[in-house]
Design a protein around this motif. Structure first.
Motif, short mmCIF file in Angstrom:
data_model
loop_
_atom_site.label_atom_id
_atom_site.label_comp_id
_atom_site.label_asym_id
_atom_site.label_seq_id
_atom_site.Cartn_x
_atom_site.Cartn_y
_atom_site.Cartn_z
N SER A 25 0.68 -1.13 -0.08
CA SER A 25 -0.14 -0.01 -0.02
C SER A 25 0.65 1.22 -0.09
CB SER A 25 -0.80 0.08 1.17
OG SER A 25 -1.82 -0.99 1.27
N LEU A 26 1.95 1.18 0.87
CA LEU A 26 2.83 2.35 0.80
C LEU A 26 3.57 2.70 -0.40
CD1 LEU A 26 3.94 2.01 4.55
CD2 LEU A 26 3.11 4.07 3.69
N HIS A 27 4.05 1.42 -1.00
CA HIS A 27 4.51 1.43 -2.42
C HIS A 27 3.67 2.31 -3.35
CE1 HIS A 27 7.58 0.53 -5.62
NE2 HIS A 27 6.40 0.32 -6.33
N ALA A 28 2.30 1.61 -3.52
CA ALA A 28 1.37 2.30 -4.45
C ALA A 28 0.90 3.69 -4.12
CB ALA A 28 0.24 1.35 -4.30
N ALA A 29 1.19 4.08 -2.69
CA ALA A 29 0.52 5.56 -2.52
C ALA A 29 2.04 6.46 -2.62
CB ALA A 29 0.43 5.62 -1.15
N THR A 30 3.26 6.03 -2.67
CA THR A 30 4.39 6.92 -2.50
C THR A 30 5.32 6.90 -3.75
OG1 THR A 30 5.49 5.57 -1.10
CG2 THR A 30 4.00 7.26 -0.14
N ALA A 31 5.63 5.56 -4.40
CA ALA A 31 6.67 5.38 -5.40
C ALA A 31 6.39 6.13 -6.44
CB ALA A 31 6.65 3.94 -5.79
N PRO A 32 7.18 6.66 -7.03
CA PRO A 32 7.24 7.43 -8.42
C PRO A 32 7.07 7.01 -9.83
CG PRO A 32 9.60 7.54 -7.76
CD PRO A 32 8.92 6.43 -6.65
N ASP A 33 7.19 5.45 -9.55
CA ASP A 33 7.16 4.91 -11.01
C ASP A 33 5.82 4.26 -11.06
OD1 ASP A 33 7.60 3.16 -9.09
OD2 ASP A 33 9.16 1.81 -10.16
N VAL A 34 4.80 4.20 -10.22
CA VAL A 34 3.54 3.72 -10.38
C VAL A 34 2.70 4.18 -11.51
CG1 VAL A 34 3.77 2.81 -7.89
CG2 VAL A 34 2.30 4.85 -8.67
N ARG A 35 1.81 3.34 -12.17
CA ARG A 35 0.83 3.82 -13.04
C ARG A 35 -0.50 3.31 -12.87
NH1 ARG A 35 3.09 1.47 -18.43
NH2 ARG A 35 2.79 -0.45 -17.22
N SER A 36 -1.30 4.18 -13.17
CA SER A 36 -2.78 3.65 -13.05
C SER A 36 -3.25 2.23 -13.50
CB SER A 36 -3.66 4.72 -13.63
OG SER A 36 -4.06 5.78 -12.99
N GLY A 37 -3.74 1.61 -12.84
CA GLY A 37 -4.16 0.19 -13.27
C GLY A 37 -3.33 -0.98 -12.54
N ASP A 38 -1.86 -0.42 -12.17
CA ASP A 38 -0.96 -1.47 -11.69
C ASP A 38 -1.52 -2.32 -10.35
OD1 ASP A 38 0.63 -0.92 -13.84
OD2 ASP A 38 2.15 0.10 -12.66
N LEU A 39 -1.05 -3.09 -10.06
CA LEU A 39 -1.14 -3.89 -8.63
C LEU A 39 0.12 -4.24 -8.18
CD1 LEU A 39 -2.94 -5.59 -6.53
CD2 LEU A 39 -2.78 -7.53 -8.26
N TYR A 40 0.11 -3.98 -6.95
CA TYR A 40 1.61 -4.34 -6.18
C TYR A 40 1.16 -5.13 -4.91
CZ TYR A 40 3.68 -0.69 -8.88
OH TYR A 40 3.95 0.13 -9.95
N GLY A 41 2.11 -6.12 -4.90
CA GLY A 41 1.84 -7.08 -3.80
C GLY A 41 3.21 -7.61 -3.29
N PRO A 42 3.12 -8.55 -2.29
CA PRO A 42 4.65 -9.00 -2.03
C PRO A 42 5.25 -10.01 -3.05
CG PRO A 42 2.86 -9.66 -0.27
CD PRO A 42 2.27 -9.02 -1.56
N ASP A 43 6.78 -10.08 -3.12
CA ASP A 43 7.29 -10.63 -4.24
C ASP A 43 7.71 -12.09 -3.66
OD1 ASP A 43 9.21 -10.31 -2.29
OD2 ASP A 43 10.66 -9.12 -3.78
N GLY A 44 7.35 -12.62 -2.73
CA GLY A 44 7.69 -13.91 -2.44
C GLY A 44 6.82 -15.04 -2.85
N PHE A 45 6.98 -16.28 -2.45
CA PHE A 45 6.26 -17.37 -3.12
C PHE A 45 4.72 -17.38 -2.75
CE2 PHE A 45 4.28 -21.58 -2.39
CZ PHE A 45 4.55 -22.07 -3.73
N GLY A 46 3.98 -17.19 -4.00
CA GLY A 46 2.69 -17.10 -3.96
C GLY A 46 2.25 -15.99 -3.59
N GLU A 47 3.11 -14.95 -3.47
CA GLU A 47 2.50 -13.58 -3.31
C GLU A 47 2.16 -13.48 -1.76
OE1 GLU A 47 0.40 -11.64 -6.22
OE2 GLU A 47 1.66 -12.24 -7.60
N ARG A 48 2.38 -14.58 -0.77
CA ARG A 48 2.19 -14.39 0.51
C ARG A 48 2.95 -13.53 1.51
NH1 ARG A 48 -1.15 -18.95 1.20
NH2 ARG A 48 -0.59 -19.09 3.46
N ARG A 49 3.96 -13.31 1.20
CA ARG A 49 5.14 -12.13 1.74
C ARG A 49 6.13 -11.80 1.05
NH1 ARG A 49 6.32 -15.04 6.87
NH2 ARG A 49 8.04 -13.58 7.27
N GLY A 50 6.67 -10.94 1.42
CA GLY A 50 7.81 -10.52 0.71
C GLY A 50 7.88 -8.81 0.53
N LYS A 51 9.05 -8.18 -0.08
CA LYS A 51 8.95 -6.84 -0.64
C LYS A 51 7.95 -6.44 -1.82
CE LYS A 51 13.90 -6.56 0.38
NZ LYS A 51 15.08 -6.42 -0.10
N PRO A 52 7.60 -5.44 -1.75
CA PRO A 52 6.49 -4.82 -2.68
C PRO A 52 6.97 -4.90 -4.21
CG PRO A 52 6.75 -3.27 -0.99
CD PRO A 52 7.72 -4.14 -0.78
#
Length: 291
Positions: A228-255
């Protein structure tokens, strides 16, 4: 004046940690939630960590299951501020036995989607006035199991707790992408993976068991707030993008940027849901948007 962020459901869990970090970065935060005691306690915790010229951190009452409350909140905001830099549609309910909102909507669709649709529409003039505002809508990886049942949207003929939840999370995706298409706002999606949250606070035994099993691999609510913080503040996000954790199955990890299910990229379904949502809530985006 500091930028203002409105975050729904920020009295605890992922929303709280999102609000805390934004306040640390100098953003004024309005915690929008139902429970006065929890909301004011959350605002006090955030203020206690701030020093010097702190931006505003406050709790305002908002019940997304009551359109009168949504309108009251929006009117209060418009009376206090002329622009809104960031709206995070974070609040949600999960896998409830069938119930209806004050306005007669199936509760999961009503709170998770329709309440946020109405809130965003009513705050749209303030968002547009900010010039470069963002709207972050928090969905779930379970949107991939969702299906919009337009013939029985409220689950009156057949109801599944998990099915209704997945439908509401798919509705979040369709709404956020259509909002980005129709307006100049940056409309971004986030999902927390599997995190310790308050979704089970009013749960039933089966739901609590499922959540308990999932929590064996869950990350903290603080980590769950990172997409959520990445989506709210990162300069490179675009409308329609989805951000989630980068770990196995998107269960945990970095945005990281995540994949949206094909049904979440169905523009015809998005337009149909938008029209239905305007009719159900009475909130029409009108001349503010491109048709």
């Amino acid at each position: 004046m500091a930028d203002i962020a409105v975050i729904t459901g920020a009295a605890g869990g992922i929303g709280f940690h999102t609000a805390l970090e934004l306040a640390r970065r100098g953003t004024g935060v309005i915690i929008a939630s139902r429970d006065r005691a929890r909301g004011e306690a959350a605002a006090a915790r955030i203020r206690a960590e701030q020093t010097g010229q702190s931006p505003e951190t406050a709790w305002w009452e908002l019940d997304l299951g009551d359109l009168t409350s949504v309108r009251r909140f929006s009117e209060r905001f418009r009376d206090a501020y002329d622009r809104l830099a960031l709206l995070i549609n974070n609040a949600g309910v999960m896998a409830l036995p069938r119930a209806v909102t004050t306005d007669g909507f199936e509760r999961q669709l009503g709170v998770n989607h329709l309440g946020h649709f109405a809130l965003t529409g009513l705050l749209l003039p303030a968002l547009l006035a900010a010039g470069d505002a963002r709207v972050v809508t928090v969905t779930s990886g379970l949107h991939r199991r969702g299906r919009m049942d337009f013939d029985d949207l409220m689950g009156e003929r057949r109801y599944s707790k998990i099915g209704a939840y997945c439908q509401s999370k798919l509705a979040n995706v369709l709404f956020a992408r259509e909002l980005g298409r129709r307006t100049p706002l940056t409309s971004v999606l986030a999902h927390p993976g599997v995190a310790h949250t308050d979704l089970a606070r009013t749960g039933r035994p089966l739901r609590e068991l499922l959540i308990a099993v999932a929590r064996l691999s869950a990350q903290s609510a603080e980590a769950g707030a990172l997409p959520s913080l990445h989506a709210a503040t990162a300069p490179d996000v675009r409308s329609g993008d989805l951000y989630g954790p980068d770990g196995f199955g998107e269960r945990r990890g970095k945005p990281a940027k995540a994949e949206i299910a094909p049904q979440g990229r169905d523009d015809d379904a998005a337009r149909r849901l938008w029209t239905i949502s305007e009719e159900l809530t009475g909130v029409r985006y009108g001349t503010f948007v491109q048709q």
